[in-house]
Design a protein around this motif. Structure first.
Motif, PDB file in Angstrom:
ATOM      1  N   ARG A  40      -7.098  26.786 -43.671  1.00 25.77           N
ATOM      2  CA  ARG A  40      -8.117  26.212 -44.429  1.00 25.77           C
ATOM      3  C   ARG A  40      -8.616  27.375 -45.117  1.00 25.77           C
ATOM      4  NH1 ARG A  40      -5.738  23.032 -42.055  1.00 25.77           N
ATOM      5  NH2 ARG A  40      -6.698  20.915 -41.124  1.00 25.77           N
ATOM      6  N   LEU A  41      -8.887  26.926 -46.378  1.00 25.29           N
ATOM      7  CA  LEU A  41      -9.534  27.946 -47.265  1.00 25.29           C
ATOM      8  C   LEU A  41     -10.970  27.422 -48.139  1.00 25.29           C
ATOM      9  CD1 LEU A  41      -6.508  28.834 -49.396  1.00 25.29           C
ATOM     10  CD2 LEU A  41      -7.276  29.907 -47.382  1.00 25.29           C
ATOM     11  N   VAL A  42     -11.897  28.196 -48.058  1.00 26.96           N
ATOM     12  CA  VAL A  42     -13.213  27.485 -48.808  1.00 26.96           C
ATOM     13  C   VAL A  42     -13.403  28.514 -49.804  1.00 26.96           C
ATOM     14  CG1 VAL A  42     -15.508  27.158 -48.386  1.00 26.96           C
ATOM     15  CG2 VAL A  42     -13.868  26.892 -46.425  1.00 26.96           C
ATOM     16  N   VAL A  43     -13.408  28.073 -50.983  1.00 28.18           N
ATOM     17  CA  VAL A  43     -13.668  29.026 -52.177  1.00 28.18           C
ATOM     18  C   VAL A  43     -15.316  29.234 -52.163  1.00 28.18           C
ATOM     19  CG1 VAL A  43     -13.336  29.368 -54.724  1.00 28.18           C
ATOM     20  CG2 VAL A  43     -11.675  27.897 -53.342  1.00 28.18           C
ATOM     21  N   VAL A  44     -15.489  30.639 -52.325  1.00 27.36           N
ATOM     22  CA  VAL A  44     -17.011  30.954 -52.298  1.00 27.36           C
ATOM     23  C   VAL A  44     -17.191  31.374 -53.744  1.00 27.36           C
ATOM     24  CG1 VAL A  44     -17.043  31.253 -49.766  1.00 27.36           C
ATOM     25  CG2 VAL A  44     -16.496  33.290 -51.286  1.00 27.36           C
ATOM     26  N   ALA A  45     -16.279  31.971 -54.548  1.00 27.89           N
ATOM     27  CA  ALA A  45     -16.746  32.612 -55.764  1.00 27.89           C
ATOM     28  C   ALA A  45     -15.335  32.608 -56.735  1.00 27.89           C
ATOM     29  CB  ALA A  45     -17.347  33.849 -55.807  1.00 27.89           C
ATOM     30  N   GLY A  46     -15.733  32.402 -58.129  1.00 29.91           N
ATOM     31  CA  GLY A  46     -14.621  32.422 -59.145  1.00 29.91           C
ATOM     32  C   GLY A  46     -13.965  31.265 -59.038  1.00 29.91           C
ATOM     33  N   ILE A  60      -8.649  25.755 -58.322  1.00 33.10           N
ATOM     34  CA  ILE A  60      -9.901  25.520 -57.410  1.00 33.10           C
ATOM     35  C   ILE A  60     -11.064  26.246 -57.778  1.00 33.10           C
ATOM     36  CG2 ILE A  60      -8.331  24.961 -55.373  1.00 33.10           C
ATOM     37  CD1 ILE A  60      -8.037  27.989 -54.787  1.00 33.10           C
ATOM     38  N   HIS A  61     -12.461  25.563 -57.131  1.00 38.74           N
ATOM     39  CA  HIS A  61     -13.633  26.393 -57.457  1.00 38.74           C
ATOM     40  C   HIS A  61     -14.380  26.419 -56.584  1.00 38.74           C
ATOM     41  CE1 HIS A  61     -12.109  24.425 -61.071  1.00 38.74           C
ATOM     42  NE2 HIS A  61     -12.492  25.104 -61.788  1.00 38.74           N
ATOM     43  N   PRO A  62     -15.661  27.301 -56.543  1.00 43.39           N
ATOM     44  CA  PRO A  62     -16.562  27.317 -55.335  1.00 43.39           C
ATOM     45  C   PRO A  62     -16.855  26.170 -54.726  1.00 43.39           C
ATOM     46  CG  PRO A  62     -17.322  29.088 -57.143  1.00 43.39           C
ATOM     47  CD  PRO A  62     -16.240  27.868 -57.496  1.00 43.39           C
ATOM     48  N   GLY A  63     -16.945  26.028 -53.389  1.00 43.11           N
ATOM     49  CA  GLY A  63     -17.126  24.630 -52.828  1.00 43.11           C
ATOM     50  C   GLY A  63     -15.775  23.860 -52.231  1.00 43.11           C
ATOM     51  N   ASP A  64     -14.735  24.161 -52.909  1.00 40.09           N
ATOM     52  CA  ASP A  64     -13.514  23.364 -52.721  1.00 40.09           C
ATOM     53  C   ASP A  64     -13.205  23.985 -51.436  1.00 40.09           C
ATOM     54  OD1 ASP A  64     -13.595  21.849 -55.174  1.00 40.09           O
ATOM     55  OD2 ASP A  64     -12.108  23.421 -56.132  1.00 40.09           O
ATOM     56  N   HIS A  74       3.317  27.528 -49.775  1.00 43.82           N
ATOM     57  CA  HIS A  74       2.276  27.467 -50.705  1.00 43.82           C
ATOM     58  C   HIS A  74       2.052  29.011 -50.879  1.00 43.82           C
ATOM     59  CE1 HIS A  74       0.201  28.150 -47.091  1.00 43.82           C
ATOM     60  NE2 HIS A  74      -0.913  28.669 -47.661  1.00 43.82           N
ATOM     61  N   TRP A  75       1.074  28.741 -52.110  1.00 43.24           N
ATOM     62  CA  TRP A  75       0.560  30.248 -52.559  1.00 43.24           C
ATOM     63  C   TRP A  75      -0.606  30.048 -52.945  1.00 43.24           C
ATOM     64  CZ3 TRP A  75      -1.062  30.911 -57.473  1.00 43.24           C
ATOM     65  CH2 TRP A  75      -0.712  29.888 -58.324  1.00 43.24           C
ATOM     66  N   HIS A  76      -1.754  30.949 -53.292  1.00 43.27           N
ATOM     67  CA  HIS A  76      -2.885  30.944 -53.829  1.00 43.27           C
ATOM     68  C   HIS A  76      -3.368  32.148 -54.390  1.00 43.27           C
ATOM     69  CE1 HIS A  76      -3.797  32.032 -49.561  1.00 43.27           C
ATOM     70  NE2 HIS A  76      -3.159  31.247 -49.246  1.00 43.27           N
ATOM     71  N   GLY A  77      -4.229  32.169 -55.219  1.00 39.27           N
ATOM     72  CA  GLY A  77      -4.697  33.295 -55.812  1.00 39.27           C
ATOM     73  C   GLY A  77      -5.796  33.079 -57.030  1.00 39.27           C
ATOM     74  N   ALA A  78      -6.019  33.989 -57.642  1.00 37.74           N
ATOM     75  CA  ALA A  78      -7.283  33.854 -58.901  1.00 37.74           C
ATOM     76  C   ALA A  78      -6.602  33.460 -59.946  1.00 37.74           C
ATOM     77  CB  ALA A  78      -7.724  35.428 -59.034  1.00 37.74           C
ATOM     78  N   ALA A  79      -7.245  32.820 -60.832  1.00 37.84           N
ATOM     79  CA  ALA A  79      -7.086  32.358 -62.049  1.00 37.84           C
ATOM     80  C   ALA A  79      -6.784  33.532 -63.160  1.00 37.84           C
ATOM     81  CB  ALA A  79      -8.080  31.474 -62.803  1.00 37.84           C
ATOM     82  N   PRO A  80      -6.045  33.598 -64.153  1.00 38.61           N
ATOM     83  CA  PRO A  80      -5.644  34.564 -65.086  1.00 38.61           C
ATOM     84  C   PRO A  80      -6.947  35.260 -65.615  1.00 38.61           C
ATOM     85  CG  PRO A  80      -4.356  32.782 -65.626  1.00 38.61           C
ATOM     86  CD  PRO A  80      -5.268  32.268 -64.502  1.00 38.61           C
ATOM     87  N   ASP A  81      -7.975  34.914 -65.752  1.00 37.90           N
ATOM     88  CA  ASP A  81      -9.196  35.346 -66.356  1.00 37.90           C
ATOM     89  C   ASP A  81     -10.362  35.327 -65.516  1.00 37.90           C
ATOM     90  OD1 ASP A  81      -9.493  32.622 -66.212  1.00 37.90           O
ATOM     91  OD2 ASP A  81     -10.155  32.455 -68.223  1.00 37.90           O
ATOM     92  N   SER A  82     -10.368  34.855 -64.220  1.00 35.96           N
ATOM     93  CA  SER A  82     -11.294  35.262 -63.124  1.00 35.96           C
ATOM     94  C   SER A  82     -10.996  35.776 -61.846  1.00 35.96           C
ATOM     95  CB  SER A  82     -11.936  33.583 -62.997  1.00 35.96           C
ATOM     96  OG  SER A  82     -12.971  33.473 -61.940  1.00 35.96           O
ATOM     97  N   PRO A  83     -11.841  36.488 -61.321  1.00 38.10           N
ATOM     98  CA  PRO A  83     -11.449  36.919 -59.814  1.00 38.10           C
ATOM     99  C   PRO A  83     -11.867  35.460 -59.107  1.00 38.10           C
ATOM    100  CG  PRO A  83     -13.642  37.806 -60.411  1.00 38.10           C
ATOM    101  CD  PRO A  83     -13.018  37.030 -61.701  1.00 38.10           C
ATOM    102  N   MET A  84     -11.255  35.557 -57.746  1.00 35.06           N
ATOM    103  CA  MET A  84     -11.620  34.422 -56.943  1.00 35.06           C
ATOM    104  C   MET A  84     -11.768  35.076 -55.431  1.00 35.06           C
ATOM    105  SD  MET A  84     -10.304  32.035 -54.380  1.00 35.06           S
ATOM    106  CE  MET A  84      -8.664  32.086 -54.594  1.00 35.06           C
ATOM    107  N   THR A  85     -12.887  34.589 -54.622  1.00 35.69           N
ATOM    108  CA  THR A  85     -12.948  34.854 -53.308  1.00 35.69           C
ATOM    109  C   THR A  85     -12.954  33.384 -52.537  1.00 35.69           C
ATOM    110  OG1 THR A  85     -14.309  36.776 -53.920  1.00 35.69           O
ATOM    111  CG2 THR A  85     -14.527  36.059 -51.591  1.00 35.69           C
ATOM    112  N   HIS A  86     -12.220  33.637 -51.545  1.00 38.27           N
ATOM    113  CA  HIS A  86     -12.060  32.534 -50.555  1.00 38.27           C
ATOM    114  C   HIS A  86     -12.290  33.079 -48.935  1.00 38.27           C
ATOM    115  CE1 HIS A  86      -8.060  33.276 -49.227  1.00 38.27           C
ATOM    116  NE2 HIS A  86      -7.664  32.790 -50.400  1.00 38.27           N
ATOM    117  N   LEU A  87     -12.879  32.126 -48.238  1.00 38.75           N
ATOM    118  CA  LEU A  87     -12.850  32.449 -46.976  1.00 38.75           C
ATOM    119  C   LEU A  87     -11.582  31.917 -46.316  1.00 38.75           C
ATOM    120  CD1 LEU A  87     -14.196  32.964 -44.041  1.00 38.75           C
ATOM    121  CD2 LEU A  87     -15.392  30.931 -44.163  1.00 38.75           C
ATOM    122  N   ALA A  88     -10.973  32.597 -45.634  1.00 40.11           N
ATOM    123  CA  ALA A  88      -9.621  31.856 -45.116  1.00 40.11           C
ATOM    124  C   ALA A  88      -9.847  31.969 -43.664  1.00 40.11           C
ATOM    125  CB  ALA A  88      -8.349  32.703 -45.422  1.00 40.11           C
TER     126      ALA A  88
END
Length: 112
Positions: A40-46, A60-64, A74-88
């Motif tokens: 499970r991933l919880v997006v916390v920023a970006g 995906i966005h914060p709170g998703d 599957h894969w996951h990562g940041a958008a091209p123009d934004s960093p992204m942090t998730h709780l995994a």
């Protein structure tokens, strides 16, 4: 791209799951992979992107909360123009939390 992992706890006999904050710089992403016991991933920023094999890339966005079912590629990562942090938070099966596969191509990353 660069990815920073901040482990929070490791799996043990009492709780067979681990957790970490994972931060992706803009454009950074994981390789294709599967989790034998799910994740499970919880997006916390970006802003991020994720994709299950054979499905569309999702933004995906914060709170998703992203459900990565056991054994689903599957894969996951940041958008091209934004960093992204998730709780995994991921389960462990037979001592393994993840099976890494091939790199996500630029065409796959940019497909929407």
């Amino acid at each position: 791209g660069n990815v920073r992992v901040e482990p929070l706890f490791a799996a043990d006999r009492e709780i067979p799951a681990s957790a970490a904050y994972v931060t992706f710089e803009p454009g950074a992403r994981s390789a294709w992979h599967v989790h034998p016991a799910g994740q499970r991933l919880v997006v916390v920023a970006g802003v991020g992107l994720t994709q299950e094999w054979g499905k569309a890339v999702l933004e995906i966005h914060p709170g998703d909360v992203v459900v990565c079912p056991a054994g689903v590629k599957h894969w996951h990562g940041a958008a091209p123009d934004s960093p992204m942090t998730h709780l995994a938070v991921g389960g462990v099966s037979e001592g393994k939390p993840v099976q890494w596969m091939e790199a996500v191509t630029d065409d796959q990353y940019h497909a929407r």
